[in-house]
Design a protein around this motif. Structure first.
Motif, PDB file in Angstrom:
ATOM      1  N   ASP A 245      57.926  47.965   1.213  1.00 24.88           N
ATOM      2  CA  ASP A 245      58.230  48.230  -0.201  1.00 24.88           C
ATOM      3  C   ASP A 245      59.718  48.113  -0.512  1.00 24.88           C
ATOM      4  N   ALA A 246      60.552  48.223   0.516  1.00 28.43           N
ATOM      5  CA  ALA A 246      61.978  47.938   0.336  1.00 28.43           C
ATOM      6  C   ALA A 246      62.206  46.480   0.718  1.00 28.43           C
ATOM      7  N   ASP A 247      62.878  45.734  -0.149  1.00 30.18           N
ATOM      8  CA  ASP A 247      63.082  44.307   0.103  1.00 30.18           C
ATOM      9  C   ASP A 247      64.069  44.065   1.243  1.00 30.18           C
ATOM     10  N   LEU A 248      64.938  45.028   1.485  1.00 29.01           N
ATOM     11  CA  LEU A 248      65.905  44.927   2.569  1.00 29.01           C
ATOM     12  C   LEU A 248      66.357  46.329   2.955  1.00 29.01           C
ATOM     13  N   VAL A 249      66.562  46.559   4.244  1.00 32.51           N
ATOM     14  CA  VAL A 249      67.119  47.816   4.735  1.00 32.51           C
ATOM     15  C   VAL A 249      68.447  47.493   5.421  1.00 32.51           C
ATOM     16  N   LEU A 250      69.538  47.974   4.861  1.00 39.14           N
ATOM     17  CA  LEU A 250      70.852  47.777   5.465  1.00 39.14           C
ATOM     18  C   LEU A 250      71.061  48.799   6.574  1.00 39.14           C
ATOM     19  N   GLU A 251      71.571  48.344   7.691  1.00 36.41           N
ATOM     20  CA  GLU A 251      71.826  49.218   8.839  1.00 36.41           C
ATOM     21  C   GLU A 251      73.151  49.959   8.639  1.00 36.41           C
TER      22      GLU A 251
ATOM     23  N   MET B  46      83.183  41.500   4.380  1.00 29.06           N
ATOM     24  CA  MET B  46      81.859  41.646   3.765  1.00 29.06           C
ATOM     25  C   MET B  46      80.832  40.882   4.593  1.00 29.06           C
ATOM     26  N   THR B  47      79.784  41.545   5.026  1.00 25.98           N
ATOM     27  CA  THR B  47      78.784  40.890   5.856  1.00 25.98           C
ATOM     28  C   THR B  47      77.802  40.096   5.004  1.00 25.98           C
ATOM     29  N   ALA B  48      77.153  39.140   5.661  1.00 26.48           N
ATOM     30  CA  ALA B  48      76.153  38.327   4.971  1.00 26.48           C
ATOM     31  C   ALA B  48      74.995  39.194   4.476  1.00 26.48           C
ATOM     32  N   GLU B  49      74.630  40.237   5.253  1.00 28.09           N
ATOM     33  CA  GLU B  49      73.546  41.117   4.847  1.00 28.09           C
ATOM     34  C   GLU B  49      73.889  41.887   3.570  1.00 28.09           C
ATOM     35  N   VAL B  50      75.141  42.309   3.439  1.00 33.78           N
ATOM     36  CA  VAL B  50      75.557  43.014   2.229  1.00 33.78           C
ATOM     37  C   VAL B  50      75.530  42.067   1.036  1.00 33.78           C
ATOM     38  N   ARG B  51      75.976  40.843   1.229  1.00 34.31           N
ATOM     39  CA  ARG B  51      75.912  39.859   0.129  1.00 34.31           C
ATOM     40  C   ARG B  51      74.464  39.603  -0.269  1.00 34.31           C
ATOM     41  N   ARG B  52      73.605  39.495   0.720  1.00 29.97           N
ATOM     42  CA  ARG B  52      72.177  39.311   0.431  1.00 29.97           C
ATOM     43  C   ARG B  52      71.613  40.514  -0.317  1.00 29.97           C
ATOM     44  N   ALA B  53      72.010  41.710   0.092  1.00 28.94           N
ATOM     45  CA  ALA B  53      71.534  42.920  -0.578  1.00 28.94           C
ATOM     46  C   ALA B  53      71.947  42.928  -2.047  1.00 28.94           C
ATOM     47  N   ALA B  54      73.179  42.552  -2.324  1.00 30.27           N
ATOM     48  CA  ALA B  54      73.646  42.509  -3.718  1.00 30.27           C
ATOM     49  C   ALA B  54      72.854  41.496  -4.527  1.00 30.27           C
ATOM     50  N   GLN B  55      72.532  40.350  -3.927  1.00 33.09           N
ATOM     51  CA  GLN B  55      71.727  39.339  -4.621  1.00 33.09           C
ATOM     52  C   GLN B  55      70.330  39.873  -4.939  1.00 33.09           C
TER      53      GLN B  55
ATOM     54  N   LEU C 116      69.513  43.016  -5.421  1.00 34.25           N
ATOM     55  CA  LEU C 116      69.657  43.975  -6.518  1.00 34.25           C
ATOM     56  C   LEU C 116      69.798  43.257  -7.857  1.00 34.25           C
ATOM     57  N   ARG C 117      70.590  42.190  -7.898  1.00 34.01           N
ATOM     58  CA  ARG C 117      70.777  41.437  -9.151  1.00 34.01           C
ATOM     59  C   ARG C 117      69.465  40.819  -9.623  1.00 34.01           C
ATOM     60  N   ALA C 118      68.590  40.506  -8.665  1.00 32.39           N
ATOM     61  CA  ALA C 118      67.297  39.893  -8.999  1.00 32.39           C
ATOM     62  C   ALA C 118      66.234  40.935  -9.329  1.00 32.39           C
ATOM     63  N   GLY C 119      66.613  42.210  -9.337  1.00 36.36           N
ATOM     64  CA  GLY C 119      65.664  43.267  -9.670  1.00 36.36           C
ATOM     65  C   GLY C 119      64.946  43.873  -8.490  1.00 36.36           C
ATOM     66  N   GLY C 120      65.419  43.567  -7.270  1.00 30.66           N
ATOM     67  CA  GLY C 120      64.781  44.078  -6.080  1.00 30.66           C
ATOM     68  C   GLY C 120      65.283  45.452  -5.655  1.00 30.66           C
ATOM     69  N   LEU C 121      64.740  45.925  -4.543  1.00 35.35           N
ATOM     70  CA  LEU C 121      65.078  47.247  -4.015  1.00 35.35           C
ATOM     71  C   LEU C 121      65.716  47.103  -2.638  1.00 35.35           C
ATOM     72  N   VAL C 122      66.829  47.797  -2.441  1.00 40.95           N
ATOM     73  CA  VAL C 122      67.554  47.754  -1.172  1.00 40.95           C
ATOM     74  C   VAL C 122      67.780  49.177  -0.679  1.00 40.95           C
ATOM     75  N   ALA C 123      67.355  49.450   0.542  1.00 40.28           N
ATOM     76  CA  ALA C 123      67.676  50.730   1.175  1.00 40.28           C
ATOM     77  C   ALA C 123      69.022  50.584   1.873  1.00 40.28           C
ATOM     78  N   PHE C 124      69.881  51.579   1.686  1.00 42.18           N
ATOM     79  CA  PHE C 124      71.225  51.476   2.251  1.00 42.18           C
ATOM     80  C   PHE C 124      71.715  52.847   2.712  1.00 42.18           C
ATOM     81  N   PRO C 125      72.632  52.852   3.682  1.00 42.02           N
ATOM     82  CA  PRO C 125      73.117  54.128   4.208  1.00 42.02           C
ATOM     83  C   PRO C 125      74.152  54.761   3.296  1.00 42.02           C
ATOM     84  N   THR C 126      74.087  56.059   3.174  1.00 41.59           N
ATOM     85  CA  THR C 126      75.201  56.820   2.616  1.00 41.59           C
ATOM     86  C   THR C 126      75.534  57.899   3.649  1.00 41.59           C
ATOM     87  N   GLU C 127      76.614  58.619   3.429  1.00 43.81           N
ATOM     88  CA  GLU C 127      76.990  59.665   4.378  1.00 43.81           C
ATOM     89  C   GLU C 127      75.999  60.829   4.360  1.00 43.81           C
ATOM     90  N   THR C 128      75.201  60.955   3.285  1.00 39.63           N
ATOM     91  CA  THR C 128      74.251  62.066   3.190  1.00 39.63           C
ATOM     92  C   THR C 128      72.913  61.683   3.818  1.00 39.63           C
TER      93      THR C 128
END
Length: 311
Positions: free
Chosen positions: A154-160, A1-10, A12-24
């Motif tokens: 507007d996105a609090d974090l963008v996961l690569e 688990m990367t530090a960026e993913v842990r940060r992204a989860a935090q 989300l728990r705080a009510g923020g917005l995270v952009a993340f990749p999916t296969e689509t």
């Protein structure tokens, strides 16, 4: 688990917005159980309040907790296609609130296969509401750069996660009625679905509202038209400043021409990036050579019909 993913989860728990990749495509995620977080998601997207969002989970077991009825076809489809680019519409349980369902009695559930999405969902340990990470109705993003271009800060974090493998949104199947119905075609075709659960019906006026269901969607800012192959030359000859998306070799009369693959999956993977590139060409119009009228092109044709002006 990367530090960026842990940060992204935090976030989300705080009510923020995270952009993340999916296969689509890239999704813009919010805690699906938080009305305040989802309200911010809708505001950033500029999404109509009655337009439901798809809810993402790490597993089928977690997803089905959000449904009060699991029809016969749900488990076979989940076993075959999850994790993967398939959304199931089911009658919602008490966990699915009006603010994610658009006030309907149904909810869209998906288990994405992208490894970063899976890491995020497992670390968050909850449900993530995630439409595409762009302004409502515009071209969906398939790279992190697209997300940043559309949403800015507007996105609090963008996961690569690299370019999207599929490139168009998930197949949506409605299992909330007496007969399964294909609401949106995608990488998983109607034929793929019918090989698992048998005959699938057609969408009707009473079908649930769903992501990508409006006539105008996935659209560039430049007016776009889809034209038959035989009419492409005539349209180019009108002398307008045009950008062209086509199967054939570039025409010397056109300054901006993108040649597309003749294989439907490869075409779909490149489609949104291509439309974005054409949109940036500063032309009066985008001309799109119509793909073949064949079942394997259904998903591409669906996206192009909604992206292009009719008539």
């Amino acid at each position: 688990m990367t530090a960026e993913v842990r940060r992204a989860a935090q976030i989300l728990r705080a009510g923020g917005l995270v952009a993340f990749p999916t296969e689509t495509v890239y999704g813009l995620g919010a805690d699906a159980s938080s009305e305040k977080a989802v309200a911010r998601l809708y505001a950033v997207k500029r999404r109509p309040a009655d337009h439901p969002v798809i809810v993402h989970f790490a597993s089928a077991k977690a997803a089905f907790l959000w449904a009060r009825e699991i029809p016969d076809g749900a488990h076979p489809l989940a076993k075959k296609f999850w994790p993967g680019p398939l959304t199931l519409i089911l009658k919602r349980s008490a966990l699915a609130k009006d603010f994610v369902t658009g006030g309907q009695d149904t909810v869209g559930l998906r288990v994405p296969s992208h490894p970063v999405a899976q890491q995020l969902l497992k670390e968050f340990a909850g449900a993530i509401a995630a439409p595409s990470a762009n302004r409502f109705g515009m071209i969906s993003p398939t790279t992190p750069a697209h997300v940043r271009e559309d949403l800015g800060k507007d996105a609090d974090l963008v996961l690569e996660g690299g370019p999207s493998e599929v490139g168009i949104e998930s197949t949506i199947v409605d299992l909330s009625g007496a007969t399964p119905v294909l609401l949106r075609p995608g990488r998983i075709s109607k034929q793929d679905l019918e090989s698992v659960i048998g005959k699938i019906g057609e969408r009707t006026a009473s079908s649930p509202r769903h992501s990508g269901g409006l006539e105008r969607h996935y659209a560039p800012r430049t007016p776009a038209r889809m034209v038959p192959s035989h009419a492409l030359d005539k349209e180019i000859s009108k002398g307008k400043s045009v950008a062209v998306l086509a199967f054939s070799r570039p025409d010397e009369r056109v300054d901006f021409w993108l040649r597309m693959p003749r294989e439907p999956r490869a075409y779909a993977q490149k489609l949104y990036a291509a439309l974005r590139e054409l949109d940036s060409a500063d032309c009066e119009q985008i001309l799109v050579e119509a793909p073949p009228d064949a079942p394997e092109w259904d998903a591409v044709r669906d996206r192009l019909k909604r992206a292009c002006e009719q008539g």
